[in-house]
Write an enzyme that holds these catalytic residues in place. Structure first.
Site, PDB file in Angstrom:
ATOM      1  N   ARG A 141       0.874  -1.187   0.000  1.00 43.18           N
ATOM      2  CA  ARG A 141       0.000   0.000   0.000  1.00 43.18           C
ATOM      3  C   ARG A 141       0.901   1.223   0.000  1.00 43.18           C
ATOM      4  O   ARG A 141       1.802   1.343   0.821  1.00 43.18           O
ATOM      5  CB  ARG A 141      -0.895   0.054   1.225  1.00 43.18           C
ATOM      6  CG  ARG A 141      -1.490   1.459   1.410  1.00 43.18           C
ATOM      7  CD  ARG A 141      -2.521   1.547   2.489  1.00 43.18           C
ATOM      8  NE  ARG A 141      -3.765   0.951   2.047  1.00 43.18           N
ATOM      9  CZ  ARG A 141      -4.953   1.230   2.598  1.00 43.18           C
ATOM     10  NH1 ARG A 141      -5.044   2.070   3.597  1.00 43.18           N
ATOM     11  NH2 ARG A 141      -6.046   0.661   2.138  1.00 43.18           N
ATOM     12  N   HIS A 168      -7.529   1.007  -6.205  1.00 41.73           N
ATOM     13  CA  HIS A 168      -7.732   0.259  -4.956  1.00 41.73           C
ATOM     14  C   HIS A 168      -8.478  -1.038  -5.300  1.00 41.73           C
ATOM     15  O   HIS A 168      -9.644  -1.233  -4.940  1.00 41.73           O
ATOM     16  CB  HIS A 168      -8.547   1.115  -3.974  1.00 41.73           C
ATOM     17  CG  HIS A 168      -8.523   0.628  -2.565  1.00 41.73           C
ATOM     18  ND1 HIS A 168      -7.735  -0.416  -2.132  1.00 41.73           N
ATOM     19  CD2 HIS A 168      -9.206   1.046  -1.455  1.00 41.73           C
ATOM     20  CE1 HIS A 168      -7.921  -0.609  -0.836  1.00 41.73           C
ATOM     21  NE2 HIS A 168      -8.821   0.255  -0.409  1.00 41.73           N
ATOM     22  N   GLN A 171     -10.407  -3.555  -2.806  1.00 42.01           N
ATOM     23  CA  GLN A 171     -11.667  -2.974  -2.316  1.00 42.01           C
ATOM     24  C   GLN A 171     -12.837  -3.372  -3.235  1.00 42.01           C
ATOM     25  O   GLN A 171     -13.968  -3.594  -2.786  1.00 42.01           O
ATOM     26  CB  GLN A 171     -11.513  -1.445  -2.270  1.00 42.01           C
ATOM     27  CG  GLN A 171     -12.751  -0.696  -1.845  1.00 42.01           C
ATOM     28  CD  GLN A 171     -13.009  -0.755  -0.346  1.00 42.01           C
ATOM     29  OE1 GLN A 171     -12.113  -0.504   0.445  1.00 42.01           O
ATOM     30  NE2 GLN A 171     -14.225  -1.072   0.043  1.00 42.01           N
ATOM     31  N   ASP A 265     -16.715   8.586  -1.103  1.00 36.78           N
ATOM     32  CA  ASP A 265     -15.416   8.414  -0.436  1.00 36.78           C
ATOM     33  C   ASP A 265     -15.009   9.781   0.105  1.00 36.78           C
ATOM     34  O   ASP A 265     -15.610  10.810  -0.264  1.00 36.78           O
ATOM     35  CB  ASP A 265     -14.391   7.876  -1.463  1.00 36.78           C
ATOM     36  CG  ASP A 265     -13.044   7.507  -0.837  1.00 36.78           C
ATOM     37  OD1 ASP A 265     -12.935   7.455   0.404  1.00 36.78           O
ATOM     38  OD2 ASP A 265     -12.090   7.281  -1.621  1.00 36.78           O
ATOM     39  N   CYS A 306     -16.090   3.064   1.078  1.00 36.10           N
ATOM     40  CA  CYS A 306     -14.957   2.179   1.382  1.00 36.10           C
ATOM     41  C   CYS A 306     -14.494   2.332   2.819  1.00 36.10           C
ATOM     42  O   CYS A 306     -13.895   1.421   3.376  1.00 36.10           O
ATOM     43  CB  CYS A 306     -13.814   2.457   0.415  1.00 36.10           C
ATOM     44  SG  CYS A 306     -13.287   4.183   0.432  1.00 36.10           S
ATOM     45  N   ARG A 351     -14.163  -7.111   3.078  1.00 32.41           N
ATOM     46  CA  ARG A 351     -12.740  -6.926   2.707  1.00 32.41           C
ATOM     47  C   ARG A 351     -11.941  -8.170   3.105  1.00 32.41           C
ATOM     48  O   ARG A 351     -11.073  -8.627   2.364  1.00 32.41           O
ATOM     49  CB  ARG A 351     -12.135  -5.706   3.419  1.00 32.41           C
ATOM     50  CG  ARG A 351     -12.728  -4.349   3.070  1.00 32.41           C
ATOM     51  CD  ARG A 351     -12.534  -3.961   1.626  1.00 32.41           C
ATOM     52  NE  ARG A 351     -11.165  -4.081   1.166  1.00 32.41           N
ATOM     53  CZ  ARG A 351     -10.162  -3.264   1.499  1.00 32.41           C
ATOM     54  NH1 ARG A 351     -10.361  -2.228   2.260  1.00 32.41           N
ATOM     55  NH2 ARG A 351      -8.938  -3.455   1.022  1.00 32.41           N
TER      56      ARG A 351
HETATM   57  N1   CP Z   1     -11.124   0.926   2.799  1.00 36.37           N
HETATM   58  C1   CP Z   1      -9.854   0.814   3.190  1.00 36.37           C
HETATM   59  O1   CP Z   1      -8.947   0.515   2.409  1.00 36.37           O
HETATM   60  O2   CP Z   1      -9.650   1.064   4.495  1.00 36.37           O
HETATM   61  P1   CP Z   1      -8.234   1.207   5.230  1.00 36.37           P
HETATM   62  O3   CP Z   1      -7.603   2.476   4.724  1.00 36.37           O
HETATM   63  O4   CP Z   1      -8.555   1.256   6.674  1.00 36.37           O
HETATM   64  O5   CP Z   1      -7.381   0.033   4.863  1.00 36.37           O
HETATM   65  N1  NVA Z   2      -9.475   7.582  -1.410  1.00 31.97           N
HETATM   66  C1  NVA Z   2      -9.099   7.125  -0.087  1.00 31.97           C
HETATM   67  C2  NVA Z   2      -9.429   5.693   0.077  1.00 31.97           C
HETATM   68  C3  NVA Z   2      -9.149   5.137   1.455  1.00 31.97           C
HETATM   69  C4  NVA Z   2      -9.471   3.688   1.578  1.00 31.97           C
HETATM   70  C5  NVA Z   2      -7.621   7.364   0.134  1.00 31.97           C
HETATM   71  O1  NVA Z   2      -6.825   7.053  -0.768  1.00 31.97           O
HETATM   72  O2  NVA Z   2      -7.259   7.875   1.168  1.00 31.97           O
END
Ligand code: CP
Ligand code: NVA
Length: 364
Positions: A141, A168, A171, A265, A306, A351
């Site tokens: 990540r 992502h 997700q 989001d 999400c 998830r």
């Molecule tokens: N939705 C999601 O990816 O959550 P986190 O940032 O907590 O992993």
């Molecule tokens: N768009 C958000 C998604 C988090 C799961 C981010 O990248 O912070």
């Protein structure tokens, strides 16, 4: 790495339990192998996968959910090890990989942004070559999509994208599973509206997922925050094949009338500077998901997010924004977030099941 010629495999075959699980659309009477094997593949973005492969992962997620809910042990990958590289924070994705990994019998190592040499003292390529010698799979990540692509090109083991600035994809398997659970007659042809910051990683991935699976995707937000034109073009082409469509609009009524799924989001994503809040609030406030917005959708429409979400002031950032800008709810009204139509906690739970499916499908 391609999947052609590999033996198809269902859950259960990996450890010789002789209790193969099959994709949900495979009937037991037919007793045919699952149509798809993703063994050895990386999971970097949905564009790399066919609709059947994506459907296979959703079906596998359902099977793993059943195993978990019936407390049936499924340590099918005992003896293997995975590493989780996080350059950004996480609750759901990290916990899903850790719990899914342990349920599958895997050894799991977590590296936070401060605990590896990657990028600072060691290149992505070298890091990938080292980790690939020690682990059977790598989750990443972080920032640019090119980093996860570089890791995958050099590791020699499957790499999973746990979120980049652009996509992502893990997700999406959870999201589509959640949509299926609420629309058991089938998800093809449903209208899914993404409200708000349609230029972000989640919106990009949703557009691809909908295009691949034949949903009608609508990005509803200001012109300044739209998915990139090239990706819109690619998804429009894909949707033409699947029977779906891609629409961009600024008109909330046009977007949400007759919608089956309304998704939003946060307005400023991880890695973006705090200075953006003022401008984003100005641009995106008209696209908050309110009760009025939900009332435009079908009666049985669901709300997805999400997470994490700023639906109240119970977070540090939420409280700061309330004080500075006088708004107590951002991308979604608390009343919608807490409503019956909101399936956000089912989505969060999914998830774990879907990440387990992705790990299993690529490592077994
Ligand atoms: N939705 C999601 O990816 O959550 P986190 O940032 O907590 O992993
Ligand atoms: N768009 C958000 C998604 C988090 C799961 C981010 O990248 O912070």
């Amino acid at each position: 790495m391609g999947s052609a010629g590999r033996k198809a495999r269902g859950v259960g075959e990996a450890n010789g339990t002789n209790r193969p699980l099959r994709a949900a659309d495979d009937s037991d009477e037919r007793n045919e192998p699952m149509p798809t094997s993703l063994s050895g593949r990386s999971f970097l973005k949905l564009l790399d996968f066919t609709p059947d492969e994506i459907r296979h992962l959703i079906a596998l997620s359902k099977q793993f959910k059943n195993l978990k809910l019936t407390k049936t042990p499924h340590r099918y990958l005992e003896g293997k090890n995975i590493v989780l590289l996080f350059e950004k924070t996480s609750t759901r994705t990290r916990c899903s990989f850790e719990v899914a990994g342990r349920d599958l019998g895997l050894g799991v190592t977590y590296l936070d942004p401060g605990s590896s040499q990657m990028g600072k003292k060691e290149s992505i390529e070298d890091t990938a070559r080292v980790l690939g010698r020690m682990f059977d799979g790598i989750e990443y990540r972080g920032y640019a999509q090119s980093i996860v692509e570089d890791l995958a090109a050099n590791a020699g083991v499957p790499v999973w994208n746990g979120l980049t600035d652009e996509f992502h994809p893990t997700q999406m398997i959870a999201d589509m599973l959640t949509v299926e659970e609420n629309f058991p007659a089938g998800i093809e042809g449903l209208k899914l509206v993404f409200m708000g910051d349609a230029e972000n990683n989640v919106a990009n991935s949703l557009m691809v997922a909908c295009a691949k699976l034949g949903l009608h995707f609508v990005a509803c937000g200001p012109k300044e925050r739209r998915p990139h034109a090239a990706l819109v073009e690619t998804c429009t082409e894909i949707a033409r094949e699947s029977g779906g469509s891609v629409t961009l609009t600024e008109d909330v009524k046009e977007a949400c009338t007759g919608a089956d799924v309304i998704y939003t989001d946060i307005w400023v994503s991880m890695g973006e500077p705090d200075e953006l809040w003022a401008e984003r609030i100005r641009l995106l406030e008209p696209y908050r998901v309110t009760r009025d917005v939900m009332a435009m959708a079908h009666e049985n429409a669901i709300f997805l997010h999400c997470l994490p979400s700023f639906h109240d002031t119970k977070t540090t950032i939420g409280a700061e924004i309330a004080e500075k800008f006088g708004i107590e709810e951002m991308e979604v009204e608390d009343a919608v977030f807490e409503s019956k139509q909101s399936k956000v906690f089912d989505e969060a739970e999914n998830r774990m099941h879907s990440i387990k499916a992705i790990i299993y499908a690529t490592l077994a």
